[in-house]
Design a protein around this motif. Sequence first.
Motif, short mmCIF file in Angstrom:
data_model
loop_
_atom_site.label_atom_id
_atom_site.label_comp_id
_atom_site.label_asym_id
_atom_site.label_seq_id
_atom_site.Cartn_x
_atom_site.Cartn_y
_atom_site.Cartn_z
N MET A 80 13.36 129.20 26.74
CA MET A 80 14.42 128.08 27.60
C MET A 80 15.43 127.62 26.75
SD MET A 80 13.23 124.89 29.91
CE MET A 80 12.39 126.11 30.96
N GLU A 81 16.52 127.71 27.10
CA GLU A 81 17.99 127.30 26.23
C GLU A 81 18.64 126.22 27.34
OE1 GLU A 81 21.70 128.83 24.34
OE2 GLU A 81 20.07 130.12 24.13
N ALA A 82 18.97 125.27 26.80
CA ALA A 82 19.76 124.32 27.69
C ALA A 82 21.14 123.57 26.75
CB ALA A 82 19.14 123.17 28.35
N HIS A 83 22.02 123.00 27.44
CA HIS A 83 22.99 122.35 26.80
C HIS A 83 22.97 120.96 27.37
CE1 HIS A 83 24.27 126.17 25.01
NE2 HIS A 83 24.07 126.57 26.06
N THR A 84 23.35 119.73 26.54
CA THR A 84 23.99 118.52 27.15
C THR A 84 24.67 118.85 28.47
OG1 THR A 84 23.83 117.79 24.78
CG2 THR A 84 24.92 116.28 26.72
N GLY A 85 24.25 117.98 29.38
CA GLY A 85 25.15 118.24 30.42
C GLY A 85 24.50 118.96 31.69
N ASP A 86 23.47 119.99 31.12
CA ASP A 86 22.91 120.75 32.27
C ASP A 86 21.89 119.98 32.90
OD1 ASP A 86 24.31 123.06 31.41
OD2 ASP A 86 22.58 123.82 30.03
N ARG A 87 21.35 120.74 34.20
CA ARG A 87 20.14 119.87 35.04
C ARG A 87 18.70 120.62 34.70
NH1 ARG A 87 22.56 117.35 40.24
NH2 ARG A 87 24.35 116.44 39.41
N LEU A 88 17.75 119.93 34.75
CA LEU A 88 16.38 120.37 34.60
C LEU A 88 15.90 120.18 36.01
CD1 LEU A 88 14.47 121.85 32.92
CD2 LEU A 88 13.45 119.62 32.51
N LEU A 89 15.58 121.36 36.66
CA LEU A 89 14.84 121.37 38.06
C LEU A 89 13.31 121.55 37.88
CD1 LEU A 89 14.58 121.18 41.22
CD2 LEU A 89 14.96 123.88 40.99
N THR A 90 12.44 120.53 38.12
CA THR A 90 11.17 120.79 37.78
C THR A 90 10.57 120.74 39.52
OG1 THR A 90 11.12 119.58 36.08
CG2 THR A 90 8.89 119.81 37.02
N HIS A 91 9.85 121.85 39.75
CA HIS A 91 9.34 122.08 40.93
C HIS A 91 8.06 121.36 41.19
CE1 HIS A 91 12.07 125.48 41.97
NE2 HIS A 91 11.67 126.04 40.87
N GLY A 92 7.67 120.80 42.48
CA GLY A 92 6.53 120.14 43.07
C GLY A 92 5.42 120.94 42.52
N ARG A 93 4.46 120.18 42.12
CA ARG A 93 3.05 121.03 41.91
C ARG A 93 2.03 121.36 42.85
NH1 ARG A 93 1.69 119.10 35.47
NH2 ARG A 93 3.68 119.64 34.71
N THR A 94 2.48 120.29 43.99
CA THR A 94 1.22 120.22 45.09
C THR A 94 2.07 120.14 46.44
OG1 THR A 94 1.37 117.74 45.18
CG2 THR A 94 -0.67 118.91 43.79
N VAL A 95 1.43 120.53 47.59
CA VAL A 95 2.03 120.68 48.68
C VAL A 95 2.57 119.30 48.89
CG1 VAL A 95 1.87 121.23 51.24
CG2 VAL A 95 0.80 122.74 49.40
N GLY A 96 4.01 119.13 49.55
CA GLY A 96 4.55 117.93 49.87
C GLY A 96 5.02 117.10 48.86
N GLN A 97 5.02 117.61 47.51
CA GLN A 97 5.68 117.00 46.48
C GLN A 97 6.85 117.36 46.18
OE1 GLN A 97 3.64 117.44 42.59
NE2 GLN A 97 4.53 115.52 42.06
N PRO A 98 8.17 117.03 46.32
CA PRO A 98 9.39 117.23 46.25
C PRO A 98 9.77 117.93 44.73
CG PRO A 98 9.37 114.67 46.06
CD PRO A 98 8.11 115.27 46.22
N ASP A 99 10.73 118.53 44.76
CA ASP A 99 11.22 118.90 43.24
C ASP A 99 11.78 117.63 42.83
OD1 ASP A 99 10.24 121.32 43.82
OD2 ASP A 99 12.27 122.26 44.54
#
Length: 69
Positions: free
Chosen positions: A1-20
């Motif tokens: 995984m490679e990122a730069h300052t200003g990028d966004r990190l999307l973390t998917h919800g781990r359980t049903v009903g939990q939002p990203d």
Amino acid sequence: MEAHTGDRLLTHGRTVGQPDRVAEIIEIRGPQGTPPYRLRYADGHESLTYPGPDSVVQHGGGAEKPEPR
């Protein structure tokens, strides 16, 4: 995984009903864009994280701004 300052990190919800969760990457602490990343969430909360396999870097900081006419 490679990122730069200003990028966004999307973390998917781990359980049903939990939002990203989406956070702005405000600092890169690893070499050559690798984790850990310092994140800032929309509510102002900041954290230092090593993203897991449920996370995706969105390059460019999100949607493009429309050009002025």
